[in-house]
Scaffold this motif. Structure first.
Motif, PDB file in Angstrom:
ATOM      1  N   UNK A  11      -0.144  -3.327   4.122  1.00  0.00           N
ATOM      2  CA  UNK A  11       0.231  -3.461   2.765  1.00  0.00           C
ATOM      3  C   UNK A  11       1.327  -4.502   2.686  1.00  0.00           C
ATOM      4  N   UNK A  12       1.057  -5.503   2.127  1.00  0.00           N
ATOM      5  CA  UNK A  12       2.295  -6.568   1.886  1.00  0.00           C
ATOM      6  C   UNK A  12       2.956  -6.316   0.628  1.00  0.00           C
ATOM      7  N   UNK A  13       2.537  -5.330  -0.179  1.00  0.00           N
ATOM      8  CA  UNK A  13       3.349  -5.082  -1.205  1.00  0.00           C
ATOM      9  C   UNK A  13       3.122  -3.294  -1.390  1.00  0.00           C
ATOM     10  N   UNK A  14       4.168  -2.662  -2.050  1.00  0.00           N
ATOM     11  CA  UNK A  14       4.157  -1.160  -2.216  1.00  0.00           C
ATOM     12  C   UNK A  14       2.789  -0.839  -3.044  1.00  0.00           C
ATOM     13  N   UNK A  15       2.209   0.394  -2.549  1.00  0.00           N
ATOM     14  CA  UNK A  15       0.859   0.892  -3.458  1.00  0.00           C
ATOM     15  C   UNK A  15       1.327   2.408  -3.502  1.00  0.00           C
ATOM     16  N   UNK A  16       0.520   3.101  -4.432  1.00  0.00           N
ATOM     17  CA  UNK A  16       0.985   4.622  -4.604  1.00  0.00           C
ATOM     18  C   UNK A  16       0.233   5.401  -3.644  1.00  0.00           C
ATOM     19  N   UNK A  17       1.070   6.410  -3.280  1.00  0.00           N
ATOM     20  CA  UNK A  17       0.653   7.420  -2.222  1.00  0.00           C
ATOM     21  C   UNK A  17       0.480   8.895  -3.163  1.00  0.00           C
TER      22      UNK A  17
END
Ligand code: ZN
Length: 136
Positions: free
Chosen positions: A101-107
């Motif tokens: 992931x090169x940018x944050x995502x939702x967990x």
């Protein structure tokens, strides 16, 4: 800054069965949550300041289904709590580490997360995460 081990992610084939096992071991059950984006249902258990995150696939195309197909149900990832996921991604990329992931995502729990590529650590999948909500 890396603060602590936030949780250990464990891939399981049968979430209800796994919940019973970890309850029987004596861990404190916190709850379950479906994370649609990753096609998983998670169950969290508190272990002191950290958690166990059980992960079961909700769809055959889930990354967890593919992982279990290859490896069986076992430890999947280690998550490190950080202050700022975006800044840590930049820092790790700057050090030459490959990020999935090169940018944050939702967990789960609305946390921001990012996974490093397992080849960056020669085989261990690391997640960095940051809590945006006060509870779990
Ligand atoms: Zn995780």
């Amino acid at each position: 800054m890396i603060k602590k081990i936030d949780h250990l992610g464990i891939a399981v084939t049968d979430l209800q069965e796994a919940i019973e096992i970890y309850k029987n071991i004596g861990l404190e059950f916190v709850g379950t949550e479906v994370v649609d984006e990753q096609k998983v249902e998670t169950a969290f258990f508190r272990v002191g300041e950290s958690y166990f995150e059980l992960l079961a696939a909700t769809d055959p195309s889930s990354p967890i289904a593919k992982f279990i197909e290859k490896n069986g149900g076992r430890m999947h990832h280690i998550a490190l709590a950080v202050d700022d996921v975006e800044a840590e991604i930049e820092r790790l990329l700057g050090l030459g580490f490959d990020m999935i992931d090169k940018s944050p995502r939702r967990g789960a729990h609305g946390n921001l997360i990012a996974f490093m590529h397992p080849k960056a650590t020669k085989g261990t999948l690391l997640e960095i995460c940051c809590k945006e909500k006060p509870s779990v």
